[in-house]
Design a protein around this motif. Structure first.
Motif, PDB file in Angstrom:
ATOM      1  N   THR A  40      10.268 -15.689 -21.249  1.00 33.43           N
ATOM      2  CA  THR A  40       9.778 -16.225 -19.967  1.00 33.43           C
ATOM      3  C   THR A  40       9.550 -15.077 -18.992  1.00 33.43           C
ATOM      4  O   THR A  40      10.071 -13.981 -19.176  1.00 33.43           O
ATOM      5  N   SER A  41       8.783 -15.376 -17.957  1.00 30.81           N
ATOM      6  CA  SER A  41       8.712 -14.423 -16.839  1.00 30.81           C
ATOM      7  C   SER A  41       8.654 -15.233 -15.552  1.00 30.81           C
ATOM      8  O   SER A  41       8.224 -16.391 -15.559  1.00 30.81           O
ATOM      9  N   HIS A  42       9.083 -14.641 -14.460  1.00 33.31           N
ATOM     10  CA  HIS A  42       9.153 -15.384 -13.201  1.00 33.31           C
ATOM     11  C   HIS A  42       7.752 -15.777 -12.723  1.00 33.31           C
ATOM     12  O   HIS A  42       6.802 -15.009 -12.862  1.00 33.31           O
ATOM     13  N   ALA A  43       7.677 -16.977 -12.154  1.00 36.70           N
ATOM     14  CA  ALA A  43       6.385 -17.462 -11.665  1.00 36.70           C
ATOM     15  C   ALA A  43       6.048 -16.797 -10.327  1.00 36.70           C
ATOM     16  O   ALA A  43       6.928 -16.546  -9.509  1.00 36.70           O
ATOM     17  N   ASP A  44       4.760 -16.533 -10.139  1.00 36.13           N
ATOM     18  CA  ASP A  44       4.258 -15.911  -8.901  1.00 36.13           C
ATOM     19  C   ASP A  44       3.824 -17.055  -7.965  1.00 36.13           C
ATOM     20  O   ASP A  44       2.734 -17.603  -8.104  1.00 36.13           O
ATOM     21  N   PHE A  45       4.694 -17.426  -7.027  1.00 34.25           N
ATOM     22  CA  PHE A  45       4.414 -18.591  -6.185  1.00 34.25           C
ATOM     23  C   PHE A  45       3.324 -18.321  -5.149  1.00 34.25           C
ATOM     24  O   PHE A  45       2.726 -19.266  -4.639  1.00 34.25           O
ATOM     25  N   THR A  46       3.044 -17.065  -4.847  1.00 29.15           N
ATOM     26  CA  THR A  46       1.903 -16.773  -3.967  1.00 29.15           C
ATOM     27  C   THR A  46       0.620 -17.152  -4.697  1.00 29.15           C
ATOM     28  O   THR A  46      -0.291 -17.762  -4.123  1.00 29.15           O
ATOM     29  N   GLU A  47       0.555 -16.834  -5.977  1.00 25.60           N
ATOM     30  CA  GLU A  47      -0.636 -17.142  -6.772  1.00 25.60           C
ATOM     31  C   GLU A  47      -0.751 -18.652  -7.013  1.00 25.60           C
ATOM     32  O   GLU A  47      -1.849 -19.218  -6.990  1.00 25.60           O
ATOM     33  N   ILE A  48       0.380 -19.316  -7.228  1.00 29.07           N
ATOM     34  CA  ILE A  48       0.370 -20.773  -7.429  1.00 29.07           C
ATOM     35  C   ILE A  48      -0.217 -21.449  -6.182  1.00 29.07           C
ATOM     36  O   ILE A  48      -1.098 -22.313  -6.267  1.00 29.07           O
ATOM     37  N   ASP A  49       0.239 -21.011  -5.026  1.00 36.26           N
ATOM     38  CA  ASP A  49      -0.237 -21.569  -3.761  1.00 36.26           C
ATOM     39  C   ASP A  49      -1.736 -21.273  -3.574  1.00 36.26           C
ATOM     40  O   ASP A  49      -2.527 -22.169  -3.276  1.00 36.26           O
ATOM     41  N   ARG A  50      -2.115 -20.018  -3.805  1.00 34.54           N
ATOM     42  CA  ARG A  50      -3.523 -19.639  -3.632  1.00 34.54           C
ATOM     43  C   ARG A  50      -4.422 -20.459  -4.559  1.00 34.54           C
ATOM     44  O   ARG A  50      -5.450 -20.991  -4.155  1.00 34.54           O
ATOM     45  N   ALA A  51      -3.998 -20.592  -5.826  1.00 44.78           N
ATOM     46  CA  ALA A  51      -4.835 -21.287  -6.815  1.00 44.78           C
ATOM     47  C   ALA A  51      -4.993 -22.768  -6.456  1.00 44.78           C
ATOM     48  O   ALA A  51      -6.082 -23.343  -6.597  1.00 44.78           O
ATOM     49  N   LEU A  52      -3.932 -23.389  -5.961  1.00 49.64           N
ATOM     50  CA  LEU A  52      -4.016 -24.818  -5.610  1.00 49.64           C
ATOM     51  C   LEU A  52      -4.871 -25.007  -4.344  1.00 49.64           C
ATOM     52  O   LEU A  52      -5.699 -25.926  -4.270  1.00 49.64           O
ATOM     53  N   LEU A  53      -4.687 -24.124  -3.354  1.00 53.40           N
ATOM     54  CA  LEU A  53      -5.504 -24.239  -2.132  1.00 53.40           C
ATOM     55  C   LEU A  53      -6.978 -24.026  -2.483  1.00 53.40           C
ATOM     56  O   LEU A  53      -7.858 -24.698  -1.949  1.00 53.40           O
ATOM     57  N   HIS A  54      -7.235 -23.118  -3.398  1.00 53.43           N
ATOM     58  CA  HIS A  54      -8.607 -22.790  -3.799  1.00 53.43           C
ATOM     59  C   HIS A  54      -9.358 -24.018  -4.331  1.00 53.43           C
ATOM     60  O   HIS A  54     -10.551 -24.157  -4.122  1.00 53.43           O
ATOM     61  N   VAL A  55      -8.648 -24.912  -5.020  1.00 54.86           N
ATOM     62  CA  VAL A  55      -9.335 -26.095  -5.567  1.00 54.86           C
ATOM     63  C   VAL A  55      -9.196 -27.319  -4.658  1.00 54.86           C
ATOM     64  O   VAL A  55      -9.573 -28.424  -5.040  1.00 54.86           O
TER      65      VAL A  55
END
Ligand SMILES: C[S@@+](CC[C@H](N)C(=O)[O-])C[C@H]1O[C@@H](n2cnc3c(N)ncnc32)[C@H](O)[C@@H]1O
Length: 386
Positions: free
Chosen positions: A270-285
């Motif tokens: 496993t590796s830690h999730a990047d929550f900045t990217e999760i937020d950016r990707a969801l806002l993007h769509v």
């Protein structure tokens, strides 16, 4: 090839010999999801790692309360769909459905349609294509420890530049890393300006599948909420100069390791999730951020964890002459592990919405509305990392 290599190791080596060094994301894909991969063929529930749903039914009960509030906020639609992605063996769904089946949730129970889905389903989970007929849905899309299991690329810093680590093999069948230019510009783009702050030799992971996940979620959800729970951080913390070894972790028989080239196909990676990217990707769509990123501990307390744990303690005291106190103590320990900030309590919880009002959780803090469930056979009867 020697007999003692695992089948997944053999597949990886064959691919490297045929095509040359492979990205770590490709290595992880074969090691976890290939024909002989960990999630395809090896996993036994609770044998290598422990997730919140395995620790105590309170986790599912409190998530059920969250879904109940979501349903109320959406004006009690019927059906109210919940899609759980990466449901594993379906344990979380069992605890949620058991809670909702109690009389307190009567009309919610009539409306809730739960879909526990997984790439490699086990137990009561179902394959990913078992989607509700009426896509896109009104309801929630939830996941626990899904994104940390996605294959990631590994980068390193050399002279303030981002290079990628590839997996190669030698004549003794030993897999090892080699450095080269990144396989795609997305890797240095993701690290961005932080590259100039990171020391030479720094290693980190980049998960390039988050945007595809967000786009998929957008296609599934017409109105409602996305609840994402995982270990991880915002980008500045994830790629902090002091985290020079990256966040890659391996679990085998509950032993934490950092060498992905051992037990290939027989250990979790496993590796830690990047929550900045999760937020950016969801806002993007098109999603909205419904709440600031929270620790699991705070999220569960908002849902009534404090009252829940008090009620469990009172039940233990009431039962002290009849019951086995060891069982109670064990149960209280398992319960507390959900909010212990040295472990699960420090997980991050992200909440996003689309075409839906904000959920107000404030009345719940003092008013748990469900009976106390007891641990069942799908919960671990001990704390593995204790
Ligand atoms: C660490 S396990 C977590 C299981 C469960 N959610 C829990 O908390 O116990 C990660 C799960 O995600 C699943 N998975 C990985 N990639 C997936 C994808 N793209 N879609 C759905 N499930 C996926 C794996 O098969 C595995 O069961």
């Amino acid at each position: 090839m020697p007999d003692d290599l695992t089948p997944a190791h053999r597949s990886i080596e064959a691919e490297i010999r045929a095509k040359g060094p492979i990205t770590f994301a490709r290595f992880m894909e074969i090691a976890l999801y290939g024909e002989h991969g960990y999630y395809t063929s090896h996993i036994t529930a609770g044998a290598d790692y422990a997730t919140s749903p395995q620790m105590h039914p309170a986790f599912g009960a409190l998530i059920a309360v969250y879904l109940y509030k979501a349903w109320q906020t959406l004006d009690e639609p019927n059906p109210f769909h919940v899609i759980e992605l990466g449901a594993g063996d379906g344990n979380l769904s069992k605890d949620i459905l058991d809670t909702v089946a109690t009389s307190t949730f009567d009309s919610f129970n009539q409306s809730l349609t739960y879909h526990p889905l997984d790439l490699h389903p086990r137990g009561s989970a179902r394959p990913l294509h078992n989607l509700p007929e009426s896509i896109p849905i009104t309801g929630c899309i939830i996941s626990n420890e899904l994104l940390d299991a996605f294959p990631t690329h590994i980068f390193t810093i050399r002279n303030r530049k981002v290079l990628e680590l590839y997996v190669n093999t030698d004549e003794n069948h030993q897999l090892h890393f080699i450095e080269d230019t990144p396989s795609t510009d997305e890797i240095p783009n993701r690290v961005g300006d932080l590259a100039s702050t990171l020391p030479d030799g720094y290693r980190g992971e980049v998960n390039l599948r988050i945007q595809a996940w967000a786009t998929k979620i957008k296609s599934l959800l017409k109105s409602g909420y996305v609840l994402t729970i995982d270990y991880g951080h915002d980008r500045d913390t994830l790629y902090h100069p002091t985290r020079g070894e990256g966040s890659l972790r391996c679990y085998h028989n509950h032993v934490l390791g950092q060498n992905p080239f051992r037990h290939i196909g027989q250990q979790d990676i496993t590796s830690h999730a990047d929550f900045t990217e999760i937020d950016r990707a969801l806002l993007h769509v098109g999603f909205k951020r419904m709440a600031t990123l929270q620790a699991q501990r705070d999220f569960l307390f908002d849902l009534g964890f404090g009252q829940y744990s008090q009620r469990l303690r009172s039940a233990a005291v009431d039962d002290r002459h009849r019951g086995d106190m060891n069982d109670w103590n064990q149960q209280l320990k398992s319960l507390n592990s959900l909010v212990d900030t040295r472990g699960l309590g420090n997980f991050r919880v992200a909440q996003h919405s689309i075409n839906a009002p904000k959920i107000d959780l404030s009345p719940l803090e003092d008013a748990p509305i469900f009976p106390l469930p007891s641990p069942q056979s799908h919960h671990l009867d001990h704390i593995p990392y204790d």
